[in-house]
Design a protein around this motif. Structure first.
Motif, PDB file in Angstrom:
ATOM      1  N   PHE A 154       0.832  -1.213   0.000  1.00 23.01           N
ATOM      2  CA  PHE A 154       0.000   0.000   0.000  1.00 23.01           C
ATOM      3  C   PHE A 154       0.860   1.254   0.000  1.00 23.01           C
ATOM      4  CE2 PHE A 154      -3.689  -2.307   2.313  1.00 23.01           C
ATOM      5  CZ  PHE A 154      -4.174  -2.770   1.103  1.00 23.01           C
ATOM      6  N   TRP A 155       1.872   1.310   0.888  1.00 27.87           N
ATOM      7  CA  TRP A 155       2.699   2.516   0.983  1.00 27.87           C
ATOM      8  C   TRP A 155       3.550   2.677  -0.282  1.00 27.87           C
ATOM      9  CZ3 TRP A 155      -0.762   2.900   3.976  1.00 27.87           C
ATOM     10  CH2 TRP A 155      -0.890   2.326   5.225  1.00 27.87           C
ATOM     11  N   ALA A 185      -3.034  14.007  -4.504  1.00 24.64           N
ATOM     12  CA  ALA A 185      -3.193  14.228  -5.944  1.00 24.64           C
ATOM     13  C   ALA A 185      -2.043  15.051  -6.512  1.00 24.64           C
ATOM     14  CB  ALA A 185      -4.531  14.926  -6.215  1.00 24.64           C
ATOM     15  N   ALA A 186      -1.518  15.968  -5.704  1.00 21.63           N
ATOM     16  CA  ALA A 186      -0.436  16.848  -6.165  1.00 21.63           C
ATOM     17  C   ALA A 186       0.948  16.230  -5.954  1.00 21.63           C
ATOM     18  CB  ALA A 186      -0.524  18.183  -5.439  1.00 21.63           C
ATOM     19  N   GLY A 187       1.014  15.000  -5.428  1.00 14.88           N
ATOM     20  CA  GLY A 187       2.311  14.389  -5.162  1.00 14.88           C
ATOM     21  C   GLY A 187       2.998  15.040  -3.987  1.00 14.88           C
ATOM     22  N   CYS A 188       2.327  15.043  -2.870  1.00 17.75           N
ATOM     23  CA  CYS A 188       2.773  15.768  -1.669  1.00 17.75           C
ATOM     24  C   CYS A 188       4.187  15.397  -1.245  1.00 17.75           C
ATOM     25  CB  CYS A 188       1.790  15.481  -0.538  1.00 17.75           C
ATOM     26  SG  CYS A 188       2.141  16.376   0.973  1.00 17.75           S
ATOM     27  N   TRP A 193       3.866  15.203   5.266  1.00 17.56           N
ATOM     28  CA  TRP A 193       3.765  13.946   4.513  1.00 17.56           C
ATOM     29  C   TRP A 193       4.892  12.994   4.904  1.00 17.56           C
ATOM     30  CZ3 TRP A 193       0.369  11.354   1.707  1.00 17.56           C
ATOM     31  CH2 TRP A 193       0.824  10.274   0.941  1.00 17.56           C
ATOM     32  N   ALA A 194       6.101  13.505   5.011  1.00 17.19           N
ATOM     33  CA  ALA A 194       7.227  12.668   5.423  1.00 17.19           C
ATOM     34  C   ALA A 194       6.978  12.068   6.799  1.00 17.19           C
ATOM     35  CB  ALA A 194       8.516  13.488   5.412  1.00 17.19           C
ATOM     36  N   ALA A 195       6.409  12.863   7.698  1.00 16.84           N
ATOM     37  CA  ALA A 195       6.120  12.369   9.044  1.00 16.84           C
ATOM     38  C   ALA A 195       5.047  11.278   9.010  1.00 16.84           C
ATOM     39  CB  ALA A 195       5.672  13.517   9.935  1.00 16.84           C
ATOM     40  N   LEU A 196       4.034  11.468   8.175  1.00 17.47           N
ATOM     41  CA  LEU A 196       2.974  10.463   8.040  1.00 17.47           C
ATOM     42  C   LEU A 196       3.542   9.140   7.535  1.00 17.47           C
ATOM     43  CD1 LEU A 196       0.074   9.393   7.839  1.00 17.47           C
ATOM     44  CD2 LEU A 196      -0.091  10.523   5.595  1.00 17.47           C
ATOM     45  N   LEU A 197       4.353   9.186   6.486  1.00 17.73           N
ATOM     46  CA  LEU A 197       4.908   7.949   5.934  1.00 17.73           C
ATOM     47  C   LEU A 197       5.900   7.308   6.890  1.00 17.73           C
ATOM     48  CD1 LEU A 197       4.344   6.490   3.186  1.00 17.73           C
ATOM     49  CD2 LEU A 197       3.300   8.732   3.502  1.00 17.73           C
ATOM     50  N   ALA A 198       6.637   8.125   7.648  1.00 16.47           N
ATOM     51  CA  ALA A 198       7.532   7.561   8.660  1.00 16.47           C
ATOM     52  C   ALA A 198       6.724   6.825   9.732  1.00 16.47           C
ATOM     53  CB  ALA A 198       8.370   8.671   9.294  1.00 16.47           C
ATOM     54  N   PHE A 199       5.588   7.387  10.097  1.00 16.97           N
ATOM     55  CA  PHE A 199       4.704   6.743  11.068  1.00 16.97           C
ATOM     56  C   PHE A 199       4.185   5.412  10.527  1.00 16.97           C
ATOM     57  CE2 PHE A 199       0.245   6.119  12.427  1.00 16.97           C
ATOM     58  CZ  PHE A 199       0.459   5.878  13.780  1.00 16.97           C
ATOM     59  N   GLU A 200       3.728   5.398   9.286  1.00 16.00           N
ATOM     60  CA  GLU A 200       3.172   4.175   8.710  1.00 16.00           C
ATOM     61  C   GLU A 200       4.257   3.113   8.501  1.00 16.00           C
ATOM     62  OE1 GLU A 200       0.167   3.919   8.813  1.00 16.00           O
ATOM     63  OE2 GLU A 200      -0.805   5.834   8.365  1.00 16.00           O
ATOM     64  N   ARG A 242      13.999   6.372   2.941  1.00 14.47           N
ATOM     65  CA  ARG A 242      15.170   7.072   2.403  1.00 14.47           C
ATOM     66  C   ARG A 242      14.752   8.285   1.578  1.00 14.47           C
ATOM     67  NH1 ARG A 242      19.328   3.538  -0.974  1.00 14.47           N
ATOM     68  NH2 ARG A 242      19.546   2.633   1.109  1.00 14.47           N
ATOM     69  N   VAL A 243      13.625   8.188   0.881  1.00 10.91           N
ATOM     70  CA  VAL A 243      13.152   9.316   0.066  1.00 10.91           C
ATOM     71  C   VAL A 243      12.099  10.133   0.808  1.00 10.91           C
ATOM     72  CG1 VAL A 243      13.688   8.182  -2.105  1.00 10.91           C
ATOM     73  CG2 VAL A 243      11.419   7.864  -1.088  1.00 10.91           C
ATOM     74  N   ARG A 244      12.032   9.944   2.139  1.00  9.78           N
ATOM     75  CA  ARG A 244      11.117  10.695   3.002  1.00  9.78           C
ATOM     76  C   ARG A 244       9.666  10.587   2.521  1.00  9.78           C
ATOM     77  NH1 ARG A 244      12.641  14.227   6.581  1.00  9.78           N
ATOM     78  NH2 ARG A 244      11.030  15.757   6.006  1.00  9.78           N
ATOM     79  N   GLY A 245       9.299   9.376   2.112  1.00  9.62           N
ATOM     80  CA  GLY A 245       7.928   9.124   1.721  1.00  9.62           C
ATOM     81  C   GLY A 245       7.555   9.568   0.330  1.00  9.62           C
TER      82      GLY A 245
END
Length: 269
Positions: A154-155, A185-188, A193-200, A242-245
Motif C-alpha cells: 500500500f505505501w 493528488a499533487a504528489g505531496c 507527509w514525510a512524518a505520516l509515511l515515517a509513522f506508517e 530514504r526518500v522521506r515518503g
C-alpha cells in the motif's frame, strides 16, 4: 487464471521444495486471477462482482466434491483435496477482493487491518497448512508478516492506487498529520507527509518484526523463502524512508544490490 504481474516477493521460487511448488502456484494463481477481476480492465463494478461470485460458486462446488464447471479450477480443486486446505481461506480472499470493488477509503487502522486479514493473511495460513505447521502461534506470526507485506505494498503504491481512486492510508492518520487528499493528488512532499509515511512505515516494520520469528518454526527451504520475503518487505520500507515518503517521483522497487543485501540479512535472521 494467468499470473503475469510484477511481484516484489518470490512466488513458488526454486527455494521451495519441489513437492510444494504445484500447490503454491495454484494458490497464487487463484489469488492473482481473482484480484485481476476486482482490479484490472474496464469492467463495471457489477461485472466485477459477478466474476467474483462465479469464483465463489466454483469454490462451493469444490467443497462439495463436485467437478468445477470452469476448467481453470480443476488444478485448484485437486490441490485443495490432496492437501486438505480450508476452503474458507479462499473465500476470505474473494470477500476482500469484492470489498476492493466497492470500498475505496478506510476510516482507521483497525478497519484497514480487517481488510488485510482477508486480503493477505489467508495466503500465509494456507502455506502453513501445506507444511503442517498451522498451530495458533505460527498462524499469528504468519498473519503479522502477511499483513505487513500488504501494508508495504500500500505505501509503495500510493500514487498508483490514487489513479484508481483508492486511498489505503487511514483517514484518521491523514487527519492526524494534516494531510488532505488534494495533497496526494499533487504528489505531496511536505514535512507533514514525510512524518505520516515515517509513522506508517515504522508501524509496519514493527508488525513485520513481530512475525519474523516464524522462520525458526518452518522446515528448511520454506524457512529460507520466508526469510527472503520478510527482508524484501523491510528493504522496501527502508527505500520509502530514504526518500522521506516521496513515492510519487518513483515507485520504490528492489534491484540487484538490494537482493544481495537481503540475502545477507536473511542469513543472520
Amino acid at each position: 487464471m494467468p499470473v503475469d504481474h510484477y511481484e516484489n516477493f518470490p512466488v513458488a521460487s526454486l527455494l521451495l521444495p519441489k513437492r510444494l511448488r504445484r500447490p503454491v502456484e495454484a494458490i497464487y494463481r487463484f489469488a492473482r486471477a481473482a484480484d485481476d477481476i476486482a482490479d484490472e480492465g474496464d469492467a463495471t463494478d457489477a461485472q466485477r462482482l459477478q466474476g467474483l461470485a462465479e469464483f465463489a460458486e466454483a469454490l462451493d462446488r469444490i467443497e462439495r466434491g463436485e467437478h468445477p464447471a470452469q476448467a481453470d479450477f480443476a488444478e485448484l480443486a485437486a490441490v485443495i483435496h490432496a492437501w486438505r486446505l480450508p476452503v474458507a481461506l479462499f473465500r476470505d480472499l474473494l470477500d476482500a477482493f469484492a470489498q476492493d470493488v466497492v470500498t475505496r477509503r478506510y476510516a482507521d487502522y483497525p478497519q484497514l487491518l480487517d481488510y488485510c486479514r482477508r486480503s493477505a493473511n489467508p495466503v500465509g495460513r494456507l502455506l502453513l497448512h501445506l507444511v503442517g505447521r498451522a498451530d495458533a502461534e505460527n498462524l499469528r506470526r504468519s498473519d503479522c508478516i502477511c499483513t505487513a507485506l500488504q501494508l508495504v505494498n500500500f505505501w509503495q503504491d500510493i500514487a498508483i492506487d490514487w489513479q484508481k481512486e483508492r486511498v489505503y492510508l487511514p483517514q484518521a492518520d491523514l487527519e492526524r498529520f494534516g494531510i488532505g487528499e488534494a495533497q496526494i493528488a499533487a504528489g505531496c512532499r511536505s514535512a507533514e507527509w514525510a512524518a505520516l509515511l515515517a509513522f506508517e512505515t515504522g508501524r509496519t516494520r514493527r508488525l513485520m518484526n513481530e512475525g519474523a520469528p516464524l522462520v525458526h518454526q518452518l522446515p528448511g527451504r520454506m524457512a529460507w523463502e520466508i526469510r527472503l520475503t520478510v527482508q524484501g518487505g523491510l528493504r522496501i520500507l527502508e527505500r520509502i524512508e530514504r526518500v522521506r515518503g516521496d513515492v510519487f517521483a518513483q515507485r520504490p522497487v528492489l534491484g540487484v544490490r538490494d537482493w544481495l543485501r537481503i540475502g545477507g540479512r536473511a542469513l543472520r535472521m
